[in-house]
Enzyme design. Structure first.
Site, PDB file in Angstrom:
ATOM      1  N   ARG A  52       0.950  -1.114  -0.074  1.00  0.00           N
ATOM      2  CA  ARG A  52      -0.378   0.386   0.458  1.00  0.00           C
ATOM      3  C   ARG A  52       0.843   0.995  -0.199  1.00  0.00           C
ATOM      4  O   ARG A  52       0.349   1.994  -0.811  1.00  0.00           O
ATOM      5  CB  ARG A  52      -0.859   0.354   1.294  1.00  0.00           C
ATOM      6  CG  ARG A  52      -1.914   1.493   1.397  1.00  0.00           C
ATOM      7  CD  ARG A  52      -3.100   1.289   2.292  1.00  0.00           C
ATOM      8  NE  ARG A  52      -2.731   0.659   3.648  1.00  0.00           N
ATOM      9  CZ  ARG A  52      -2.247   0.698   4.795  1.00  0.00           C
ATOM     10  NH1 ARG A  52      -1.615   1.789   4.948  1.00  0.00           N
ATOM     11  NH2 ARG A  52      -2.177  -0.227   5.310  1.00  0.00           N
ATOM     12  N   TYR A 104     -17.551  18.385 -13.814  1.00  0.00           N
ATOM     13  CA  TYR A 104     -17.862  16.596 -13.284  1.00  0.00           C
ATOM     14  C   TYR A 104     -19.139  16.293 -12.089  1.00  0.00           C
ATOM     15  O   TYR A 104     -18.885  17.142 -11.710  1.00  0.00           O
ATOM     16  CB  TYR A 104     -16.335  16.214 -13.740  1.00  0.00           C
ATOM     17  CG  TYR A 104     -17.173  14.848 -13.858  1.00  0.00           C
ATOM     18  CD1 TYR A 104     -17.087  14.134 -14.415  1.00  0.00           C
ATOM     19  CD2 TYR A 104     -16.637  13.582 -12.057  1.00  0.00           C
ATOM     20  CE1 TYR A 104     -17.124  12.900 -14.527  1.00  0.00           C
ATOM     21  CE2 TYR A 104     -17.177  12.326 -12.022  1.00  0.00           C
ATOM     22  CZ  TYR A 104     -17.136  11.822 -13.893  1.00  0.00           C
ATOM     23  OH  TYR A 104     -17.337  10.562 -13.816  1.00  0.00           O
ATOM     24  N   ASP A 176      -8.451  20.077 -12.970  1.00  0.00           N
ATOM     25  CA  ASP A 176      -8.585  19.107 -12.931  1.00  0.00           C
ATOM     26  C   ASP A 176      -8.687  19.114 -14.779  1.00  0.00           C
ATOM     27  O   ASP A 176      -9.359  19.874 -15.690  1.00  0.00           O
ATOM     28  CB  ASP A 176      -9.788  18.248 -13.235  1.00  0.00           C
ATOM     29  CG  ASP A 176     -10.696  17.332 -13.471  1.00  0.00           C
ATOM     30  OD1 ASP A 176      -9.862  16.735 -14.445  1.00  0.00           O
ATOM     31  OD2 ASP A 176     -11.736  16.925 -13.267  1.00  0.00           O
ATOM     32  N   LYS A 201      -9.383   8.401 -18.685  1.00  0.00           N
ATOM     33  CA  LYS A 201      -9.560   9.056 -20.191  1.00  0.00           C
ATOM     34  C   LYS A 201      -8.249   8.854 -20.887  1.00  0.00           C
ATOM     35  O   LYS A 201      -8.112   7.840 -21.012  1.00  0.00           O
ATOM     36  CB  LYS A 201      -9.877  10.305 -19.423  1.00  0.00           C
ATOM     37  CG  LYS A 201     -11.616  10.544 -18.366  1.00  0.00           C
ATOM     38  CD  LYS A 201     -12.206   9.575 -19.375  1.00  0.00           C
ATOM     39  CE  LYS A 201     -13.816   9.163 -17.670  1.00  0.00           C
ATOM     40  NZ  LYS A 201     -13.877  10.514 -16.918  1.00  0.00           N
TER      41      LYS A 201
HETATM   42  C1  LIG Z   1     -14.184  10.927 -15.221  1.00  0.00           C
HETATM   43  C2  LIG Z   1     -13.998  12.472 -14.455  1.00  0.00           C
HETATM   44  C3  LIG Z   1     -13.552  12.234 -12.995  1.00  0.00           C
HETATM   45  C4  LIG Z   1     -13.776  10.872 -12.056  1.00  0.00           C
HETATM   46  O1  LIG Z   1     -13.119  10.252 -12.628  1.00  0.00           O
HETATM   47  P1  LIG Z   1     -12.756   8.506 -12.617  1.00  0.00           P
HETATM   48  O2  LIG Z   1     -11.915   7.992 -12.751  1.00  0.00           O
HETATM   49  O3  LIG Z   1     -14.441   7.989 -13.222  1.00  0.00           O
HETATM   50  O4  LIG Z   1     -13.464   8.275 -10.428  1.00  0.00           O
HETATM   51  C5  LIG Z   1     -12.977  13.566 -12.711  1.00  0.00           C
HETATM   52  N1  LIG Z   1     -13.044  14.802 -13.931  1.00  0.00           N
HETATM   53  C6  LIG Z   1     -13.776  14.286 -15.204  1.00  0.00           C
HETATM   54  C7  LIG Z   1     -13.432  16.014 -16.500  1.00  0.00           C
HETATM   55  C8  LIG Z   1     -13.092  13.693 -15.368  1.00  0.00           C
HETATM   56  O5  LIG Z   1     -14.080  13.154 -17.038  1.00  0.00           O
END
Ligand SMILES: *Cc1c(COP(=O)(O)O)cnc(C)c1O
Length: 384
Positions: A52, A104, A176, A201
């Site tokens: 961990r 988001y 983000d 993504k």
């Molecule tokens: C998908 C997404 C998240 C969250 O990420 P996960 O991997 O699904 O927990 C946060 N911010 C944006 C802009 C996203 O597209």
């Protein structure tokens, strides 16, 4: 292998953080699928005690992502939401955060339904509006949390200006960067303190892993993130770390194609008689096109949205796609389409959806890297 003194982006993506395995010479960092490490004696070990806390596959990915974003350290988490949770877990009762209003949905839910339980308050504001953002900052504000471009209406916020604003008021700036990827947008170079990604993504890019990362620039944040990653334990698994490392090797190539396809599809849609509106930062018709060119100089990315005449027409079009898959998520090599009003943004009240410009007739595309002529043909047949 030694990186040149000033390696360019694609070289950093492929090589940073990875050395041939010292025990075998394996070129690719192995998946260290182990929970613990044998110690030579009490207190005598090779820097790894429990998985961990430390794992070599994770260390390689974290070094790679820190270099790609131009930060000093990175911390990989089990999802994008776990990465965001690690940042806000540092807040205390009475603290305040200013957040992009059209953030988001999962981020909104985490802040609004979970973190408010601990006496932290949030103001959701249009961070593309500098005056409104400045007005929302109070003496209790600790963080300015910005998403740019936003989902699915692709509004941009000016990171450099917001960094100056935040720092002038003693506030940390978190960006983000999931939608743009570090290939197209470099928040740390523009003044951000922390960058987060859903590696699910573009960074992984192949729709086969869920993960998140925080990239940090200053000692205090690095200290906290190391501590909370181990204390709360929402780490990314060795296998997923390996997948994301494989993904970042082709990040520069993939983003160039995602952007080229996004631009071509946006231009194609703008000429289509059945399409009433196209939203893409790379189009001169986008209200923040000039900012897009400045802030995302290598391309406007693979995300675009368009509207047709009515919500019913949007449903009919969505039912007719053949090559493009109807699915949530984004950033993979395959093109996805979705209906934000009933899918990704179903939990957002209709009045709020309207306020951010998200109509029920809007369709979102995550442009993949297929041959663009096949994508155009699928759009044309779906639009009928
Ligand atoms: C998908 C997404 C998240 C969250 O990420 P996960 O991997 O699904 O927990 C946060 N911010 C944006 C802009 C996203 O597209």
């Amino acid at each position: 292998m030694k990186l040149p003194d000033n390696p360019r982006f694609a070289t950093v993506c492929i090589h940073a953080g990875q050395e041939p395995d010292p025990s075998t010479g394996a070129l690719i960092t192995p998946i260290f699928q182990t929970s613990t490490y044998v110690q030579e004696g009490i207190g005598r070990h090779k820097g790894y005690e429990y998985a961990r806390t430390q794992n070599p596959t994770r260390s390689a990915l974290e070094a790679n992502l820190a270099a790609i974003e131009g930060g000093r350290a990175a911390f990989a988490f089990a999802s994008g939401m776990a990465a965001i949770t690690a940042i806000v877990a540092r807040l205390r009762t009475g603290d305040h955060v200013v957040v992009t209003d059209n953030t988001y949905g999962g981020t909104f839910r985490l802040f609004d339904r979970v973190v408010t339980r601990y006496g932290v308050t949030f103001s959701f504001v249009d961070t593309s509006d500098l005056v409104a953002t400045a007005r929302a900052i109070t003496p209790a504000t600790r963080l300015l949390f910005v998403e740019t471009p936003t989902n699915p209406v692709l509004r941009l916020s000016d990171i450099r200006t917001l960094a100056d604003l935040a720092h002038g008021r003693g506030v940390g700036l978190v960006v983000d960067n999931t939608f743009a990827s570090p290939c197209l947008q470099r928040p740390i170079a523009l003044g951000a303190d922390l960058v987060i990604h859903s590696t699910t993504k573009y960074l992984n890019g192949h729709s086969d892993s869920v993960g998140g990362v925080v990239i940090a620039t200053n000692d205090e944040d690095i200290e906290w993130l190391k501590f909370i990653q181990n204390s709360a334990g929402a780490i990314l698994s060795p296998f997923d770390c390996w997948l994301v490392l494989r993904g970042t090797k082709t990040l520069a190539l993939r983003m160039a194609q995602h952007s080229a396809n996004g631009q071509a599809l946006a231009e194609h849609l703008e000429r289509h008689p059945k399409v009433t509106r196209v939203i893409y930062p790379g189009l001169p018709s986008h209200p923040q096109h000039a900012l897009a060119r400045r802030q995302m100089p290598a391309g406007a990315g693979g995300m675009l949205s368009f509207e047709v005449a009515t919500p019913d027409e949007a449903r009919r079009v969505l039912a007719r796609f053949r090559l493009m898959a109807l699915a949530e998520s984004l950033g993979g090599v395959e093109t996805l389409v979705c209906h934000p009003a009933t899918m990704t943004h179903a939990s957002v009240p209709p009045a709020r959806r309207q306020a951010i410009g998200l109509s029920d007739a809007l369709i979102r595309i995550s442009a993949g890297i297929e041959d663009v002529d096949d994508l155009k043909a699928d759009l044309d047949q779906a639009l009928g």
